[in-house]
Design an enzyme around this catalytic site. Sequence first.
Site, PDB file in Angstrom:
ATOM      1  N   LYS A   1       0.862  -1.179   0.000  1.00 19.07           N
ATOM      2  CA  LYS A   1       0.000   0.000   0.000  1.00 19.07           C
ATOM      3  C   LYS A   1       0.899   1.230   0.000  1.00 19.07           C
ATOM      4  CE  LYS A   1      -3.031   2.858   2.744  1.00 19.07           C
ATOM      5  NZ  LYS A   1      -3.591   3.133   4.096  1.00 19.07           N
TER       6      LYS A   1
ATOM      7  N   GLY B   1      -7.908   9.089   9.913  1.00 19.72           N
ATOM      8  CA  GLY B   1      -8.156   9.125  11.356  1.00 19.72           C
ATOM      9  C   GLY B   1      -9.205  10.114  11.806  1.00 19.72           C
TER      10      GLY B   1
ATOM     11  N   ALA C   1      -9.503   5.648   4.515  1.00 19.45           N
ATOM     12  CA  ALA C   1      -9.398   6.824   5.395  1.00 19.45           C
ATOM     13  C   ALA C   1     -10.713   7.577   5.509  1.00 19.45           C
ATOM     14  CB  ALA C   1      -8.304   7.779   4.943  1.00 19.45           C
ATOM     15  N   GLY C   2     -11.066   7.917   6.734  1.00 20.46           N
ATOM     16  CA  GLY C   2     -12.225   8.750   6.998  1.00 20.46           C
ATOM     17  C   GLY C   2     -13.436   8.040   7.542  1.00 20.46           C
TER      18      GLY C   2
ATOM     19  N   ASN D   1      -8.633   1.507   9.910  1.00 18.17           N
ATOM     20  CA  ASN D   1      -7.882   1.155  11.113  1.00 18.17           C
ATOM     21  C   ASN D   1      -8.453   1.873  12.327  1.00 18.17           C
ATOM     22  OD1 ASN D   1      -4.326   1.142  12.078  1.00 18.17           O
ATOM     23  ND2 ASN D   1      -6.106   0.359  13.108  1.00 18.17           N
ATOM     24  N   THR D   2      -8.372   3.215  12.320  1.00 20.53           N
ATOM     25  CA  THR D   2      -8.766   3.989  13.492  1.00 20.53           C
ATOM     26  C   THR D   2     -10.227   3.781  13.864  1.00 20.53           C
ATOM     27  OG1 THR D   2      -7.161   5.672  12.817  1.00 20.53           O
ATOM     28  CG2 THR D   2      -8.728   6.298  14.516  1.00 20.53           C
TER      29      THR D   2
END
Length: 270
Positions: free
Chosen positions: A112, A173, A199-200, A221-222
């Site tokens: 990635k 994040g 993301a987001g 992830n987050t």
Amino acid sequence: MVVAVNTMQENLNDPLVIAGRAYRSRLLVGTGKYKDMDETRRAVEASGAEIVTVAIRRTNLGQNPNEPNLLDVLPASKYTYLPNTAGCYSAEDAVRTCRLARELLDGHDLVKLEVLGDPKTLYPDIPQTLAAAETLIKDGFKVMVYTTDDPIVAKRFAEMGCVAVMPLAAPIGSGLGIRNPYNIRFIVEEAKVPILVDAGVGTASDAAIAMELGCDGVLMNTAIAAAQNPVLMAAAMKKAVEAGREAYRAGRMPRKQFGSPSSPLGGTFF
């Protein structure tokens, strides 16, 4: 008669194919930000993910023999590792990090790519990302690339040979959800390679919306690791991605300006 949908069989019949390999799960998850390795393992298992992304600069994969090794809790025999270049701010650093990952993972070539341009927003530096992608592709890497939600840029990455394009939904994040669904839809409509929102995402409904827009998968992830109960959130994300994909394939009803009755008006008894 009500016919139950066999989700496992549906996933087998509708795989996510990246770089020639088929996966049942369309949810890809990160391995950072958890309180310990055990929580990481339990959350990843609950997510049903088959691809796990790992920040090579921040995670021990055997570089430090005296520290916990991620490979011990998430064995490479069970998961496809997706090394990422998190924390890189130049094409040179990103390329170097990918080559380090290939050494650590015995020739592994799926990566990635992300090259950041700003430490506050964590938005990608597109010129540097393009340069890194070109070098990595020439060097034999299979590149999944993190980018903005610009349809023209996404098309460029696909045309140059990236195996998947991963536009952001919102800053990394942030948990803000999909801020520009129209651009994501434009990217999906022109796609020649898998498109994954990266993301987001903040909660399960964000993941479902991404899939309903036609994305091939979601990477997060987050949203899981920062939840009050990461393992439970991972399970919720698994269901959301599956539901969103099924809704997309089913085809939603048209939007209408006015209401219409659920029951037919013709043939009434009185």
